[in-house]
Structure formats: structure tokens, C-alpha cells
Design a protein around this motif. Structure first.
Motif, PDB file in Angstrom:
ATOM      1  N   MET A 199       0.833  -1.183   0.000  1.00  0.00           N
ATOM      2  CA  MET A 199       0.000   0.000   0.000  1.00  0.00           C
ATOM      3  C   MET A 199       0.875   1.243   0.000  1.00  0.00           C
ATOM      4  SD  MET A 199      -3.051   0.870   2.581  1.00  0.00           S
ATOM      5  CE  MET A 199      -3.490   2.529   2.918  1.00  0.00           C
ATOM      6  N   ALA A 200       0.527   2.218  -0.825  1.00  0.00           N
ATOM      7  CA  ALA A 200       1.306   3.447  -0.951  1.00  0.00           C
ATOM      8  C   ALA A 200       1.115   4.331   0.282  1.00  0.00           C
ATOM      9  CB  ALA A 200       0.867   4.204  -2.198  1.00  0.00           C
ATOM     10  N   ALA A 201       2.125   5.126   0.579  1.00  0.00           N
ATOM     11  CA  ALA A 201       2.029   6.089   1.674  1.00  0.00           C
ATOM     12  C   ALA A 201       0.963   7.123   1.333  1.00  0.00           C
ATOM     13  CB  ALA A 201       3.373   6.754   1.897  1.00  0.00           C
ATOM     14  N   THR A 202       0.261   7.600   2.345  1.00  0.00           N
ATOM     15  CA  THR A 202      -0.819   8.562   2.120  1.00  0.00           C
ATOM     16  C   THR A 202      -0.730   9.716   3.112  1.00  0.00           C
ATOM     17  OG1 THR A 202      -2.354   7.419   3.593  1.00  0.00           O
ATOM     18  CG2 THR A 202      -2.383   6.760   1.266  1.00  0.00           C
ATOM     19  N   PHE A 203      -1.536  10.733   2.847  1.00  0.00           N
ATOM     20  CA  PHE A 203      -1.736  11.845   3.765  1.00  0.00           C
ATOM     21  C   PHE A 203      -3.190  12.279   3.651  1.00  0.00           C
ATOM     22  CE2 PHE A 203      -0.269  13.577  -0.248  1.00  0.00           C
ATOM     23  CZ  PHE A 203      -1.134  14.640  -0.487  1.00  0.00           C
ATOM     24  N   LYS A 204      -3.656  13.025   4.635  1.00  0.00           N
ATOM     25  CA  LYS A 204      -5.044  13.494   4.660  1.00  0.00           C
ATOM     26  C   LYS A 204      -5.152  14.759   3.814  1.00  0.00           C
ATOM     27  CE  LYS A 204      -8.461  12.700   7.026  1.00  0.00           C
ATOM     28  NZ  LYS A 204      -9.462  11.698   6.765  1.00  0.00           N
ATOM     29  N   LEU A 205      -6.106  14.765   2.860  1.00  0.00           N
ATOM     30  CA  LEU A 205      -6.441  15.950   2.074  1.00  0.00           C
ATOM     31  C   LEU A 205      -7.815  16.421   2.501  1.00  0.00           C
ATOM     32  CD1 LEU A 205      -6.105  18.013  -0.235  1.00  0.00           C
ATOM     33  CD2 LEU A 205      -7.107  16.288  -1.762  1.00  0.00           C
ATOM     34  N   GLU A 206      -7.900  17.688   2.858  1.00  0.00           N
ATOM     35  CA  GLU A 206      -9.173  18.307   3.189  1.00  0.00           C
ATOM     36  C   GLU A 206      -9.348  19.542   2.323  1.00  0.00           C
ATOM     37  OE1 GLU A 206      -9.620  17.045   7.850  1.00  0.00           O
ATOM     38  OE2 GLU A 206      -8.945  19.066   7.379  1.00  0.00           O
ATOM     39  N   ILE A 207     -10.492  19.601   1.644  1.00  0.00           N
ATOM     40  CA  ILE A 207     -10.836  20.782   0.846  1.00  0.00           C
ATOM     41  C   ILE A 207     -12.090  21.374   1.470  1.00  0.00           C
ATOM     42  CG2 ILE A 207     -11.426  21.698  -1.415  1.00  0.00           C
ATOM     43  CD1 ILE A 207      -9.964  19.289  -2.654  1.00  0.00           C
ATOM     44  N   VAL A 208     -11.989  22.635   1.877  1.00  0.00           N
ATOM     45  CA  VAL A 208     -13.063  23.299   2.602  1.00  0.00           C
ATOM     46  C   VAL A 208     -13.481  24.565   1.855  1.00  0.00           C
ATOM     47  CG1 VAL A 208     -13.717  24.348   4.807  1.00  0.00           C
ATOM     48  CG2 VAL A 208     -12.114  22.425   4.777  1.00  0.00           C
ATOM     49  N   THR A 209     -14.794  24.716   1.660  1.00  0.00           N
ATOM     50  CA  THR A 209     -15.371  25.944   1.109  1.00  0.00           C
ATOM     51  C   THR A 209     -16.160  26.620   2.223  1.00  0.00           C
ATOM     52  OG1 THR A 209     -17.461  24.937   0.407  1.00  0.00           O
ATOM     53  CG2 THR A 209     -15.607  24.832  -1.161  1.00  0.00           C
ATOM     54  N   PRO A 210     -16.637  27.832   2.019  1.00  0.00           N
ATOM     55  CA  PRO A 210     -17.457  28.463   3.057  1.00  0.00           C
ATOM     56  C   PRO A 210     -18.716  27.665   3.403  1.00  0.00           C
ATOM     57  CG  PRO A 210     -16.720  30.111   1.505  1.00  0.00           C
ATOM     58  CD  PRO A 210     -16.332  28.771   0.930  1.00  0.00           C
ATOM     59  N   GLU A 211     -19.178  26.843   2.462  1.00  0.00           N
ATOM     60  CA  GLU A 211     -20.400  26.082   2.678  1.00  0.00           C
ATOM     61  C   GLU A 211     -20.179  24.764   3.413  1.00  0.00           C
ATOM     62  OE1 GLU A 211     -19.557  27.124  -0.581  1.00  0.00           O
ATOM     63  OE2 GLU A 211     -20.724  28.958  -0.338  1.00  0.00           O
ATOM     64  N   ALA A 212     -19.062  24.097   3.162  1.00  0.00           N
ATOM     65  CA  ALA A 212     -18.898  22.745   3.711  1.00  0.00           C
ATOM     66  C   ALA A 212     -17.483  22.221   3.499  1.00  0.00           C
ATOM     67  CB  ALA A 212     -19.876  21.795   3.019  1.00  0.00           C
ATOM     68  N   VAL A 213     -17.185  21.115   4.161  1.00  0.00           N
ATOM     69  CA  VAL A 213     -15.999  20.328   3.844  1.00  0.00           C
ATOM     70  C   VAL A 213     -16.386  19.525   2.608  1.00  0.00           C
ATOM     71  CG1 VAL A 213     -14.442  18.496   4.580  1.00  0.00           C
ATOM     72  CG2 VAL A 213     -15.240  20.198   6.238  1.00  0.00           C
ATOM     73  N   THR A 214     -15.756  19.803   1.472  1.00  0.00           N
ATOM     74  CA  THR A 214     -16.166  19.152   0.223  1.00  0.00           C
ATOM     75  C   THR A 214     -15.366  17.901  -0.086  1.00  0.00           C
ATOM     76  OG1 THR A 214     -14.736  20.573  -1.093  1.00  0.00           O
ATOM     77  CG2 THR A 214     -16.990  21.314  -0.772  1.00  0.00           C
ATOM     78  N   TYR A 215     -14.216  17.741   0.575  1.00  0.00           N
ATOM     79  CA  TYR A 215     -13.411  16.544   0.359  1.00  0.00           C
ATOM     80  C   TYR A 215     -12.578  16.312   1.606  1.00  0.00           C
ATOM     81  CZ  TYR A 215     -10.635  13.074  -2.136  1.00  0.00           C
ATOM     82  OH  TYR A 215     -10.045  11.898  -2.548  1.00  0.00           O
ATOM     83  N   SER A 216     -12.555  15.080   2.094  1.00  0.00           N
ATOM     84  CA  SER A 216     -11.739  14.711   3.246  1.00  0.00           C
ATOM     85  C   SER A 216     -11.422  13.228   3.140  1.00  0.00           C
ATOM     86  CB  SER A 216     -12.481  15.015   4.551  1.00  0.00           C
ATOM     87  OG  SER A 216     -11.667  14.695   5.663  1.00  0.00           O
ATOM     88  N   GLU A 217     -10.252  12.922   2.593  1.00  0.00           N
ATOM     89  CA  GLU A 217      -9.852  11.532   2.349  1.00  0.00           C
ATOM     90  C   GLU A 217      -8.343  11.396   2.505  1.00  0.00           C
ATOM     91  OE1 GLU A 217     -11.822   8.922   1.379  1.00  0.00           O
ATOM     92  OE2 GLU A 217     -13.678  10.086   1.294  1.00  0.00           O
ATOM     93  N   ASP A 218      -7.894  10.176   2.706  1.00  0.00           N
ATOM     94  CA  ASP A 218      -6.471   9.868   2.632  1.00  0.00           C
ATOM     95  C   ASP A 218      -6.123   9.667   1.164  1.00  0.00           C
ATOM     96  OD1 ASP A 218      -6.046   9.990   5.370  1.00  0.00           O
ATOM     97  OD2 ASP A 218      -6.529   7.885   5.661  1.00  0.00           O
ATOM     98  N   VAL A 219      -5.066  10.342   0.701  1.00  0.00           N
ATOM     99  CA  VAL A 219      -4.688  10.304  -0.716  1.00  0.00           C
ATOM    100  C   VAL A 219      -3.192  10.060  -0.848  1.00  0.00           C
ATOM    101  CG1 VAL A 219      -6.582  11.862  -1.330  1.00  0.00           C
ATOM    102  CG2 VAL A 219      -4.296  12.805  -0.923  1.00  0.00           C
ATOM    103  N   GLU A 220      -2.773   9.699  -2.057  1.00  0.00           N
ATOM    104  CA  GLU A 220      -1.362   9.409  -2.323  1.00  0.00           C
ATOM    105  C   GLU A 220      -0.592  10.629  -2.821  1.00  0.00           C
ATOM    106  OE1 GLU A 220      -1.929   6.341  -5.203  1.00  0.00           O
ATOM    107  OE2 GLU A 220      -3.076   5.153  -3.776  1.00  0.00           O
ATOM    108  N   MET A 221      -1.294  11.512  -3.549  1.00  0.00           N
ATOM    109  CA  MET A 221      -0.634  12.668  -4.152  1.00  0.00           C
ATOM    110  C   MET A 221      -1.670  13.706  -4.536  1.00  0.00           C
ATOM    111  SD  MET A 221       1.672  12.771  -7.592  1.00  0.00           S
ATOM    112  CE  MET A 221       0.910  13.890  -8.729  1.00  0.00           C
TER     113      MET A 221
END
Length: 138
Positions: A1-23
Motif C-alpha cells: 500500500m502506498a504512503a498517504t496523507f489526509k487531504l481536506e478541501i473546505v469551502t465556506p459552505e462545507a468540507v467538500t473533500y476529506s480523504e487519505d490520498v497518495e498525491m
């Protein structure tokens, strides 16, 4: 399994993306950046355009507006005024928005109107790029 980190994308309305990703690949004020796990800590400005997320060996395309990026060794946080995955973009609507914005730029506009229309144009161009790229692949 590849190394990952947490990606969070937040807009004024909501957290639109929150996942562990590779790049993540995105456009910052300094230019295009590729972010991998254990990236050097950094804060910078996000430019309207495309964020490409690599997860499970697949690329996910997200149109983003302007904003800010915070990078730590195990987390990337993107704060932006727009974040739309390619699957949520209506290409015809984005094309109409682009045409309207380009027409408005031909008019005499106040500084505030110019900034608003320019942001609308940047948003529609980002959406069109993401939608078209997701159809054709990287």
C-alpha cells in the motif's frame, strides 16, 4: 500500500473533500505543485484551476477557486471559495458562464465589478478544464 496523507478541501459552505490520498497536484501562486506524503511544511496561496487527486491509483479532478493551502507532513488543507469534482460540473452551464463573463469584461466596469467578473471567468474556465480533462484522461 502506498504512503498517504489526509487531504481536506473546505469551502465556506462545507468540507467538500476529506480523504487519505497518495498525491495532489495543484496550482499555487508560485506555480504548479506536486504534493506527496511528508512534504515540507508550507503555506501558500491557491490559484483558480484544477486540483488532481491521486487515490488508489486513480486520478480525481476537482475545479477550485482561489484560496489558501496549508501543508504539513501528514495533511494538506485547502481553503477555497469553490470546489467542484468533475462529476458535479455541468459543462453547458460553465460554458454559458464563461461567455457571459467574457462579454461583461468588454463593458466599462467598476473595480469591484471587474474583480467579481474576473473571478466568475476564472471559476468557469476551471470548471471547463476539469470537465474536459476528466473525459479525456491525464
Amino acid at each position: 500500500m502506498a504512503a498517504t496523507f489526509k487531504l481536506e478541501i473546505v469551502t465556506p459552505e462545507a468540507v467538500t473533500y476529506s480523504e487519505d490520498v497518495e498525491m495532489v497536484t495543484l496550482s499555487a501562486i508560485e506555480g504548479e505543485m506536486g504534493i506527496y506524503p511528508m512534504h515540507v511544511p508550507l503555506m501558500t496561496q491557491l490559484v483558480s484551476g484544477e486540483v488532481v487527486v491521486r487515490k488508489g491509483g486513480q486520478d480525481i479532478f476537482i475545479a477550485v477557486g482561489e484560496g489558501f493551502i496549508q501543508i504539513t507532513g501528514d495533511r494538506v488543507a485547502i481553503l477555497t471559495d469553490m470546489a467542484l469534482p468533475s462529476t458535479h460540473i455541468d459543462e453547458a452551464q460553465a460554458e454559458q458562464a464563461r461567455k457571459r463573463a467574457e462579454q461583461r469584461l468588454q463593458e466599462k466596469l467598476s473595480d469591484e465589478e471587474l474583480a467579481s467578473v474576473s473571478a466568475s471567468l476564472a471559476h468557469s474556465l476551471a470548471q471547463l478544464k476539469v470537465k474536459r480533462r476528466s473525459r479525456s484522461g491525464p
